[in-house]
Structures are given as C-alpha cells and as structure tokens.
Design an enzyme around this catalytic site. Structure first.
Site, PDB file in Angstrom:
ATOM      1  N   ASP A  32       0.831  -1.220   0.000  1.00 21.01           N
ATOM      2  CA  ASP A  32       0.000   0.000   0.000  1.00 21.01           C
ATOM      3  C   ASP A  32       0.862   1.266   0.000  1.00 21.01           C
ATOM      4  O   ASP A  32       0.528   2.263  -0.633  1.00 21.01           O
ATOM      5  CB  ASP A  32      -0.881   0.049   1.257  1.00 21.01           C
ATOM      6  CG  ASP A  32      -1.916  -1.045   1.256  1.00 21.01           C
ATOM      7  OD1 ASP A  32      -1.901  -1.863   0.306  1.00 21.01           O
ATOM      8  OD2 ASP A  32      -2.726  -1.085   2.209  1.00 21.01           O
ATOM      9  N   GLU A 110     -26.205 -16.431 -10.094  1.00 19.02           N
ATOM     10  CA  GLU A 110     -25.320 -15.402  -9.537  1.00 19.02           C
ATOM     11  C   GLU A 110     -25.777 -15.062  -8.131  1.00 19.02           C
ATOM     12  O   GLU A 110     -26.965 -15.176  -7.817  1.00 19.02           O
ATOM     13  CB  GLU A 110     -25.398 -14.120 -10.394  1.00 19.02           C
ATOM     14  CG  GLU A 110     -24.893 -14.316 -11.796  1.00 19.02           C
ATOM     15  CD  GLU A 110     -25.193 -13.109 -12.686  1.00 19.02           C
ATOM     16  OE1 GLU A 110     -25.382 -11.994 -12.164  1.00 19.02           O
ATOM     17  OE2 GLU A 110     -25.255 -13.307 -13.912  1.00 19.02           O
ATOM     18  N   LYS A 112     -27.032 -12.740  -5.308  1.00 22.71           N
ATOM     19  CA  LYS A 112     -27.793 -11.486  -5.335  1.00 22.71           C
ATOM     20  C   LYS A 112     -27.194 -10.570  -4.271  1.00 22.71           C
ATOM     21  O   LYS A 112     -27.420 -10.756  -3.069  1.00 22.71           O
ATOM     22  CB  LYS A 112     -29.277 -11.753  -5.053  1.00 22.71           C
ATOM     23  CG  LYS A 112     -30.121 -10.513  -5.188  1.00 22.71           C
ATOM     24  CD  LYS A 112     -31.599 -10.872  -5.173  1.00 22.71           C
ATOM     25  CE  LYS A 112     -32.481  -9.663  -5.383  1.00 22.71           C
ATOM     26  NZ  LYS A 112     -32.317  -8.620  -4.404  1.00 22.71           N
ATOM     27  N   ASP A 114     -26.514  -7.660  -1.850  1.00 24.93           N
ATOM     28  CA  ASP A 114     -27.463  -6.800  -1.139  1.00 24.93           C
ATOM     29  C   ASP A 114     -26.904  -5.380  -1.042  1.00 24.93           C
ATOM     30  O   ASP A 114     -26.303  -4.994  -0.053  1.00 24.93           O
ATOM     31  CB  ASP A 114     -27.697  -7.378   0.267  1.00 24.93           C
ATOM     32  CG  ASP A 114     -28.942  -6.797   0.890  1.00 24.93           C
ATOM     33  OD1 ASP A 114     -29.658  -6.038   0.209  1.00 24.93           O
ATOM     34  OD2 ASP A 114     -29.196  -7.098   2.071  1.00 24.93           O
ATOM     35  N   ARG A 133     -30.586   3.801  -9.343  1.00 24.44           N
ATOM     36  CA  ARG A 133     -31.743   3.262 -10.044  1.00 24.44           C
ATOM     37  C   ARG A 133     -32.906   4.255 -10.018  1.00 24.44           C
ATOM     38  O   ARG A 133     -33.656   4.380 -10.970  1.00 24.44           O
ATOM     39  CB  ARG A 133     -32.161   1.948  -9.395  1.00 24.44           C
ATOM     40  CG  ARG A 133     -33.383   1.347  -9.999  1.00 24.44           C
ATOM     41  CD  ARG A 133     -33.684  -0.013  -9.383  1.00 24.44           C
ATOM     42  NE  ARG A 133     -34.807  -0.613 -10.035  1.00 24.44           N
ATOM     43  CZ  ARG A 133     -36.064  -0.392  -9.702  1.00 24.44           C
ATOM     44  NH1 ARG A 133     -36.339   0.427  -8.720  1.00 24.44           N
ATOM     45  NH2 ARG A 133     -37.049  -0.974 -10.346  1.00 24.44           N
ATOM     46  N   GLU A 167     -24.124  -3.751  -8.861  1.00 17.34           N
ATOM     47  CA  GLU A 167     -24.558  -3.467  -7.507  1.00 17.34           C
ATOM     48  C   GLU A 167     -23.393  -2.883  -6.718  1.00 17.34           C
ATOM     49  O   GLU A 167     -22.331  -3.500  -6.636  1.00 17.34           O
ATOM     50  CB  GLU A 167     -25.016  -4.793  -6.869  1.00 17.34           C
ATOM     51  CG  GLU A 167     -25.862  -4.633  -5.664  1.00 17.34           C
ATOM     52  CD  GLU A 167     -27.352  -4.447  -5.974  1.00 17.34           C
ATOM     53  OE1 GLU A 167     -27.741  -4.249  -7.147  1.00 17.34           O
ATOM     54  OE2 GLU A 167     -28.120  -4.485  -4.994  1.00 17.34           O
ATOM     55  N   TYR A 219     -22.972  -6.761 -13.236  1.00 17.38           N
ATOM     56  CA  TYR A 219     -23.609  -8.013 -13.653  1.00 17.38           C
ATOM     57  C   TYR A 219     -24.338  -7.949 -14.990  1.00 17.38           C
ATOM     58  O   TYR A 219     -24.854  -8.952 -15.445  1.00 17.38           O
ATOM     59  CB  TYR A 219     -24.548  -8.541 -12.568  1.00 17.38           C
ATOM     60  CG  TYR A 219     -25.557  -7.529 -12.056  1.00 17.38           C
ATOM     61  CD1 TYR A 219     -26.547  -7.030 -12.873  1.00 17.38           C
ATOM     62  CD2 TYR A 219     -25.507  -7.098 -10.747  1.00 17.38           C
ATOM     63  CE1 TYR A 219     -27.457  -6.108 -12.403  1.00 17.38           C
ATOM     64  CE2 TYR A 219     -26.417  -6.181 -10.264  1.00 17.38           C
ATOM     65  CZ  TYR A 219     -27.391  -5.682 -11.095  1.00 17.38           C
ATOM     66  OH  TYR A 219     -28.275  -4.772 -10.631  1.00 17.38           O
ATOM     67  N   LYS A 307     -35.173 -15.328  -3.051  1.00 15.36           N
ATOM     68  CA  LYS A 307     -34.853 -14.572  -1.827  1.00 15.36           C
ATOM     69  C   LYS A 307     -34.665 -15.534  -0.660  1.00 15.36           C
ATOM     70  O   LYS A 307     -35.526 -16.384  -0.424  1.00 15.36           O
ATOM     71  CB  LYS A 307     -36.017 -13.625  -1.481  1.00 15.36           C
ATOM     72  CG  LYS A 307     -36.183 -12.457  -2.443  1.00 15.36           C
ATOM     73  CD  LYS A 307     -35.229 -11.356  -2.056  1.00 15.36           C
ATOM     74  CE  LYS A 307     -35.575 -10.008  -2.633  1.00 15.36           C
ATOM     75  NZ  LYS A 307     -36.703  -9.337  -2.124  1.00 15.36           N
ATOM     76  N   CYS A 401     -42.889   1.525  38.443  1.00 14.78           N
ATOM     77  CA  CYS A 401     -41.954   2.003  37.418  1.00 14.78           C
ATOM     78  C   CYS A 401     -40.508   1.781  37.876  1.00 14.78           C
ATOM     79  O   CYS A 401     -40.134   2.211  38.968  1.00 14.78           O
ATOM     80  CB  CYS A 401     -42.189   3.483  37.154  1.00 14.78           C
ATOM     81  SG  CYS A 401     -40.963   4.198  36.049  1.00 14.78           S
ATOM     82  N   CYS A 404     -38.986   5.543  38.487  1.00 15.56           N
ATOM     83  CA  CYS A 404     -39.418   6.473  39.535  1.00 15.56           C
ATOM     84  C   CYS A 404     -40.248   5.795  40.626  1.00 15.56           C
ATOM     85  O   CYS A 404     -40.683   6.439  41.572  1.00 15.56           O
ATOM     86  CB  CYS A 404     -40.233   7.606  38.912  1.00 15.56           C
ATOM     87  SG  CYS A 404     -41.827   7.029  38.290  1.00 15.56           S
ATOM     88  N   CYS A 419     -46.344   4.250  32.917  1.00 14.15           N
ATOM     89  CA  CYS A 419     -46.048   5.016  34.125  1.00 14.15           C
ATOM     90  C   CYS A 419     -46.683   6.379  33.908  1.00 14.15           C
ATOM     91  O   CYS A 419     -46.386   7.047  32.912  1.00 14.15           O
ATOM     92  CB  CYS A 419     -44.536   5.163  34.303  1.00 14.15           C
ATOM     93  SG  CYS A 419     -44.122   6.350  35.587  1.00 14.15           S
ATOM     94  N   CYS A 424     -41.555  11.545  36.089  1.00 14.04           N
ATOM     95  CA  CYS A 424     -40.703  10.343  35.979  1.00 14.04           C
ATOM     96  C   CYS A 424     -39.446  10.667  35.163  1.00 14.04           C
ATOM     97  O   CYS A 424     -39.533  11.145  34.030  1.00 14.04           O
ATOM     98  CB  CYS A 424     -41.489   9.220  35.302  1.00 14.04           C
ATOM     99  SG  CYS A 424     -40.474   7.825  34.807  1.00 14.04           S
TER     100      CYS A 424
HETATM  101  S1  IVH Z   1     -29.886  -8.749 -12.617  1.00 17.56           S
HETATM  102  C1  IVH Z   1     -33.703  -6.488 -14.804  1.00 17.56           C
HETATM  103  N1  IVH Z   1     -28.038  -9.721 -11.040  1.00 17.56           N
HETATM  104  O1  IVH Z   1     -31.344  -7.249  -7.306  1.00 17.56           O
HETATM  105  C2  IVH Z   1     -32.906  -6.442 -13.557  1.00 17.56           C
HETATM  106  N2  IVH Z   1     -29.536  -8.133 -10.136  1.00 17.56           N
HETATM  107  O2  IVH Z   1     -34.605  -6.874  -8.594  1.00 17.56           O
HETATM  108  C3  IVH Z   1     -31.689  -7.276 -13.718  1.00 17.56           C
HETATM  109  N3  IVH Z   1     -29.082  -7.526  -7.817  1.00 17.56           N
HETATM  110  O3  IVH Z   1     -32.230  -4.156  -7.897  1.00 17.56           O
HETATM  111  C4  IVH Z   1     -30.992  -7.408 -12.445  1.00 17.56           C
HETATM  112  N4  IVH Z   1     -27.326  -8.827  -7.546  1.00 17.56           N
HETATM  113  O4  IVH Z   1     -29.786  -4.378  -8.200  1.00 17.56           O
HETATM  114  C5  IVH Z   1     -29.090  -8.874 -11.141  1.00 17.56           C
HETATM  115  N5  IVH Z   1     -26.316 -10.628  -9.799  1.00 17.56           N
HETATM  116  C6  IVH Z   1     -27.349  -9.796  -9.883  1.00 17.56           C
HETATM  117  C7  IVH Z   1     -27.784  -8.999  -8.802  1.00 17.56           C
HETATM  118  C8  IVH Z   1     -28.888  -8.172  -8.973  1.00 17.56           C
HETATM  119  C9  IVH Z   1     -28.124  -7.928  -6.961  1.00 17.56           C
HETATM  120  C10 IVH Z   1     -30.154  -6.564  -7.465  1.00 17.56           C
HETATM  121  C11 IVH Z   1     -30.420  -5.552  -8.532  1.00 17.56           C
HETATM  122  C12 IVH Z   1     -31.921  -5.345  -8.523  1.00 17.56           C
HETATM  123  C13 IVH Z   1     -32.428  -6.457  -7.675  1.00 17.56           C
HETATM  124  C14 IVH Z   1     -33.360  -7.371  -8.456  1.00 17.56           C
END
Ligand code: IVH
Length: 667
Positions: A32, A110, A112, A114, A133, A167, A219, A307, A401, A404, A419, A424
C-alpha cells in the site's frame, strides 16, 4: 512531450494498474505504501500543473468538491427489477414457464448482492456518468461518488461506449468499522450494510463517500452490440476482460435441479462471504433466448430472484430489561447473548408487551430463536422447548416504574403498561431525546448519553434548559472535546430559528404527530394564536380528531407548560410558522404526486404512520386499487387489494422495501 507530462502518464498507468490489482483482482503486486507514495507524487504534480489533471486521473478517487444536489437523469433504458421466488415450488414454476415457451435452457446462477443498483456509462472507454436506479426510469447522477469506488474502472481496456449495470455495496468489514466510529461519535449507527451503502452514495460530499470504502460487482451490459457475447457467461467474462469487477462465485448450470443445488450451497455458506447477499439471481444463460422470452411491464421473463428466508439463529435470553418511553409506556426488551444475524450483531430485541411474553412462554435463561423482521428489526420468534432449564422462572412485569417507582397502570383497551408520573425521570429524558430528534428540533450532537449525563448532573431538567447550556456545562462531559462543544452550541443556536411545527412536534404533546403539528402550525402561524384556540374550533379541522384536540388544548392550558414556553421565548426560540405551505412540500420523487395504497398488516409502523409519512412526501394515499394507482405497499396478509394490484400490473412493494426507501430518504 514534456518530462512532467510523461511522468504524469507513467503515474496514471502505474496507479490504475495497482488499483486494479488490489481492488478488482484482490492480488496486489506492491505494498500500500508504494501506491500512496506515487499517488502523493501525482497530487503534488497536479497541484503545480492543474492543466495536467484529467477526469480519469487516479487522484479523483479521493473525492471531488461538495455538490449542492444530485441531478436527475433519465435512464437510456429503464432499470427494471426482478420477480421473486421464495421456495423451490416458485423456482420450478419459473422453469416450467420457460420450458413451455422455449424448451430446455441453461441457467446462470449469480449471488444477489445486497446493495444498491447502479448504472455506469462509458464513452470511448472512459467512465463519464454513474446513476442510481431511482424509480427505474429516472435516477440520480452520483458520478463523483462512484468515482471514489476503486473497483469502478475510470478507463477501460478497450475504447468502447456502453452502459453497464451492477450493484454497489459496503463490505461487512467497512460497515462494522463505520458503525464503530458512529457509535463513538454518539451518532445513530446504520442498520445494515445496504443502508450504509445507500447513505454513502447519497453524500453530497464525495470526500466523505471516499472514506466509506464501498465496492461494486457488475452483472449486466445494457447494450450488447459492442461485444460479441452469446451468453450471460460470456458477457460477464467480457466485463472481466475490460477491467470490471464481476462476482466470481457465479456458476452456469444445466437445469433447475442444479440451480437448487447452487442455492442450497449458498444458503449454507453465505455467512462466510465478506459481503451480504439476500438471495440468488437465476438468469437464462443464452442471450438470444433471453430476447425471445422478453419482458413483462416490470421485469424480465428470463430471470428471477430467489430470496433467502429471514435468517433465524438461536441464542440465550440473558435477561429482560424494561425501557420507558416518552409517553410512559413500559416495554420489555430481551437482553440476548450477542449473535450475528443477517449481517449485524444483535444483543437486544423488543418483546413488545407482557402478554406476548406469556403467549410465547418465554423465560429468562431460555434458548430462543431470533430473526430480523424485514431483515432490519430483531425479534424473538420462539423458545426452543426441549432446552428449558429447571429453574427458569416465568417473567412478570413489575407493578412499579423501574425509574421512579410510581405505580404502573394498564389503560383500558391497551395492552401496554404505563407510568403516569409526569415527573418520571426516564420519561423526561426520553422527552428530551425526542425534542432534539431529527423531525423535531433537529439538534445534532446531543445524543442519548449526553442528555442522560446532563440530566443527572442537573444541567437540564426540561427542554428549555437546553437553550441555557454553556461551555462550562458541556466541556466536563465524557468524550466532549472543545470542537464538539462548539458544534453542539452552534446546532442549539441554529435550532432556535426552526419553524413552529418542529417545536410543536418536539414538545411531545400526546397524539400530536409530525403531520398534525404541521397542520396546526400552518393554520395558526404562531404559538400565541394556537394557545387561544378552543377544542371545538380544532375539531373543525379535517385532520384533527377528538383525542388530539383535547390533548392539545389541555396541554397548552397547563400553567407549567405556559412557563416552559415563556422560558423558551426568553431565549428567542422561534414560535412562528415559516412555511413552505403543506402543498408545496418538496417531497421525494418516488412518492411526490403518486397515488399510493397501503394494505395488509405492517410491523414496523402503523398504517397511519406510513400514510402520514407518505403524504409528507407529497403522495396521495387512497384506499382502493384502481388503474390510477401508482404503487401498492403490501404488508402481511394483504388480500384482495394485492391481487387487484397484480392483476392491473401495478408496482407492489413489501414493507421491507418501503422501510429501506424511507431510510434512504431520511439519510
Ligand atoms: S440482474 C432487470 N443480477 O437485485 C434487472 N440483479 O430486482 C436485472 N441484484 O435491484 C438485475 N445482484 O440491483 C441482477 N447478480 C445480480 C444482482 C442483482 C443484486 C439486485 C439488482 C436489482 C435487484 C433485483
């Protein structure tokens, strides 16, 4: 070419390369310190030769100047969302629908991530614009903040023009560090990394965003004509080759059974990742098959988001503590052996009330299952029956309480114990905390611990005393340097010019929420006029009900309150309405002028609170779903309104999605 210019180019080359190795490939070739040394050399040259500073210079990573707002920009193609699957049956249905249309397919699985969806635009290989978005059609220009994310290349390995999507997120390590700092500064920590990432990208000061250590995974490519990928897999590989960071845990599979295997694997292993994921995205791999399947109004037919169920973990209930709210309601809180749930460490969870404790038959020392409602608020789900200790005692709420010692009462029709002692201490402290909170007087830097100390030392006994605080009162407090004291006194001074509704709400009059405070302030303009008003007159106002009218009048007639108001006036606290008028409230673009329906049971707020908040954002909240409805927010057990919304293809949000959005806006 001058020597200096040559060196600048050399430094760009080296720094971009080191950054790529470190942040994208996770495989640095130099320490670094070497990166820092070269970066400082470049900063020095740019200071002396500003004409040599380019938009894609590695020095932009430290953050540009503060902005006044984010420009709204329309997406070239809308940023859609995905349909959800919650179990195996949903996934099989998705697969079946696809098979019926196009036959057998391969899928790309893939993680997802967060975080927050972002769209990045490149022109001739240079990063030129980055958007959130937003509502899917229009996003906000957060280019400068995105430039501070090292994993986003400023220059690509080919001179192409296109848009990529992905993301942005905050790795768990950065999140924990940030929250530690927040706690030390007595600031409200973020509930989870997603909110922290959203908050960071909405910073108007890119230098602050730069400190937040965000990361990104790309992605998708918006316009594939530039590349010759035939599958999602190849498209992701192309992104890698161009210098982008993509998630390497992806896997292409042959059928839905293998999709389910992948999901099972990551359901087990997600905790081991260094970032949060909330599901798995499944996409038809072949791009021409994706085209064939096309889109519904809201989402692609060729992809679905599985999910994860809310994570449940087992821990021990160590104790039950009581907290006393501003209005005297006594709430039992579970004190838990700290455990990690959905990305954060949880050591407390609300038990709501005594009835609920008995219903779930929870006793101190029990092993309990906890989860986070909407992945945000910790709650105790149940106890584990066969792990009860012999000496576990049934819990009973105290009769008096804990602050008090005044006798607690159960008001008819309410489950909560209260209370009712107006003196108090716990309630008074809570009242002070409410007074300084954001929607009330918004005094930054006066956190709970400071208020507690000031109260205990006798420096503040009521809200007006806040305006009598001096440096001598504040300096001796724990963790209070001169700078913090100066800032706090400034914040107190600034709050004196707040508009009347903030003061009214801050006073903590029973039943008087943010919206009604505003209605009253707007209508009566000053506290003097409001003090003259009778209950009957108040009742004529559309939004004011009987309980509230009575509460306001009784409050303002009270001699102690009159003295309190005089004490505030003596310090020049403003007591007039400063506008803007309710209908001109700026509101948030996602809600302003939208027709919104709330349905089902909400857990994190009442429907009324949700509705008040939405109206403050400029939304029209109605009760039935029609073609004119823009959005339906559906809580638990939402019935016919939800079906109607689905039938009319109206956008539907869960409570979780709504709360996330609220948090983003509040941030
Ligand atoms: S594809 C048409 N791939 O999940 C939308 N989404 O509703 C195509 N997200 O807000 C999305 N990882 O931001 C895709 N590997 C991934 C993702 C991903 C996270 C999020 C995306 C979207 C929500 C899906």
């Amino acid at each position: 070419m001058s020597e200096v210019k040559k060196r600048v180019e050399e430094l760009h080359e080296l720094l971009h390369r080191y950054s790529y190795e470190y942040y994208v490939k996770d495989d640095p070739s130099v320490p670094d310190s070497e990166y820092d040394k070269l970066l400082h050399e470049l900063i020095g040259i740019e200071r002396e030769h500003p004409e040599l500073k380019t938009d894609d210079s590695p020095t932009v990573r430290v953050g540009a100047e503060v902005q006044s707002s984010f420009e709204k920009v329309q997406h070239e193609t809308p940023m859609l969302s995905l349909g959800n699957a919650f179990n195996e049956a949903d996934l099989r249905k998705f697969d079946q629908r696809i098979q019926e249309k196009v036959g057998d397919v391969n899928y790309m699985c893939e993680l997802k991530i967060d975080g927050l969806a972002v769209s990045l635009k490149y022109e001739n290989g240079k990063f030129v614009q980055g958007l959130t978005r937003g509502d899917g059609t229009t996003g906000e220009d957060i280019t400068e903040n995105l430039k501070t994310i090292h994993a986003i290349p400023l220059t690509l390995k080919k001179d192409i023009s296109f848009e990529v999507r992905g993301e942005a997120f905050m790795p768990r390590k950065s999140f924990l560090k940030l929250n530690e700092e927040k706690e030390q500064n007595e600031e409200q920590p973020f509930a989870n990394p997603r909110n922290a990432a959203a908050g960071s990208l909405r910073q108007l000061d890119p230098k602050l965003a730069a400190k937040r250590k965000l990361d990104v995974f790309l992605y998708s490519i918006n316009d594939l004509t530039e590349l010759d990928a035939e599958t999602q897999e190849e498209a992701l590989n192309e992104l890698d080759a161009l210098g982008f960071k993509t998630n390497q845990k992806r896997r292409s599979v042959n059928n839905i059974d293998e999709v389910i295997e992948y999901i099972d694997y990551w359901t087990d292993k997600r905790e081991a990742l260094s970032y949060d994921i909330d599901g798995i995205v499944i996409k038809v791999n072949q791009l021409d098959t994706q085209d064939e399947l096309g889109f519904t109004a809201k989402s692609p037919r060729w992809a679905i988001a599985y999910k994860f169920p809310a994570e449940e973990v087992v821990t021990t209930l160590l104790d039950i503590e009581l907290s006393i709210g501003r209005t005297g309601v006594v709430t039992p809180t579970a004190i838990l052996e700290p455990v990690r749930v959905a990305g954060t460490t949880v050591s407390r969870a609300s038990l709501h009330n005594e009835d609920l404790i008995h219903e779930k038959d929870i006793r101190i020392s029990d092993s309990v299952v906890i989860k986070k409602a909407g992945d945000i608020i910790p709650e105790v789900v149940k106890r584990i029956k066969d792990r009860r200790k012999d000496d576990a005692k049934t819990y009973h709420m105290p009769t008096h309480c804990p602050s008090c010692d005044h006798e607690l009462v159960r008001i008819e029709g309410e489950v909560a114990l209260r209370c009712i002692n107006p003196k108090c201490q716990a309630q008074l402290v809570e009242g002070l905390i409410h007074f300084v909170s954001r929607q009330a007087m918004n005094i930054d830097g006066l956190g709970e611990k400071i208020i507690q100390q000031l109260y205990e030392q006798g420096c503040i006994k009521d809200i007006a005393d806040i305006y009598y605080l001096t440096e001598e009162d504040l300096l001796p407090l724990e963790r209070m340097g001169q700078k913090k004291v100066t800032n706090l006194l400034k914040a107190i001074e600034t709050s004196k010019s707040n508009s009347l509704e903030q003061l009214l709400f801050g006073l903590g009059i029973r039943h008087l929420g943010v919206k009604a405070s505003r209605v009253l302030a707007e209508r009566y303009d000053s506290i003097e006029c409001l003090m003259e008003v009778s209950e009957v007159e108040l009742l004529e106002i559309h939004d004011i009900g009987e309980k509230l009218a009575q509460s306001v009048v009784t409050y303002l007639e009270n001699e102690d309150i009159k003295a309190l108001i005089q004490k505030l006036k003596d310090k020049d606290v403003n007591m007039t309405f400063k506008g803007p008028k309710y209908n001109e409230v700026e509101g948030h673009e996602d809600f302003k002028d939208k027709t919104i329906v709330l349905t089902g049971k909400l857990h994190q707020m009442t429907r009324k609170e949700a509705s008040e908040w939405l109206k403050l954002q400029g939304a029209k909240v109605t009760s039935s779903v029609t073609k004119k409805t823009d959005l339906v927010i559906a809580g638990e057990d939402a019935g016919s309104k939800l079906s109607k919304a689905e039938e009319l293809e109206i956008e539907v949000w869960s409570e979780d999605e709504f709360v996330t959005k609220q948090n983003e806006i509040k941030e």
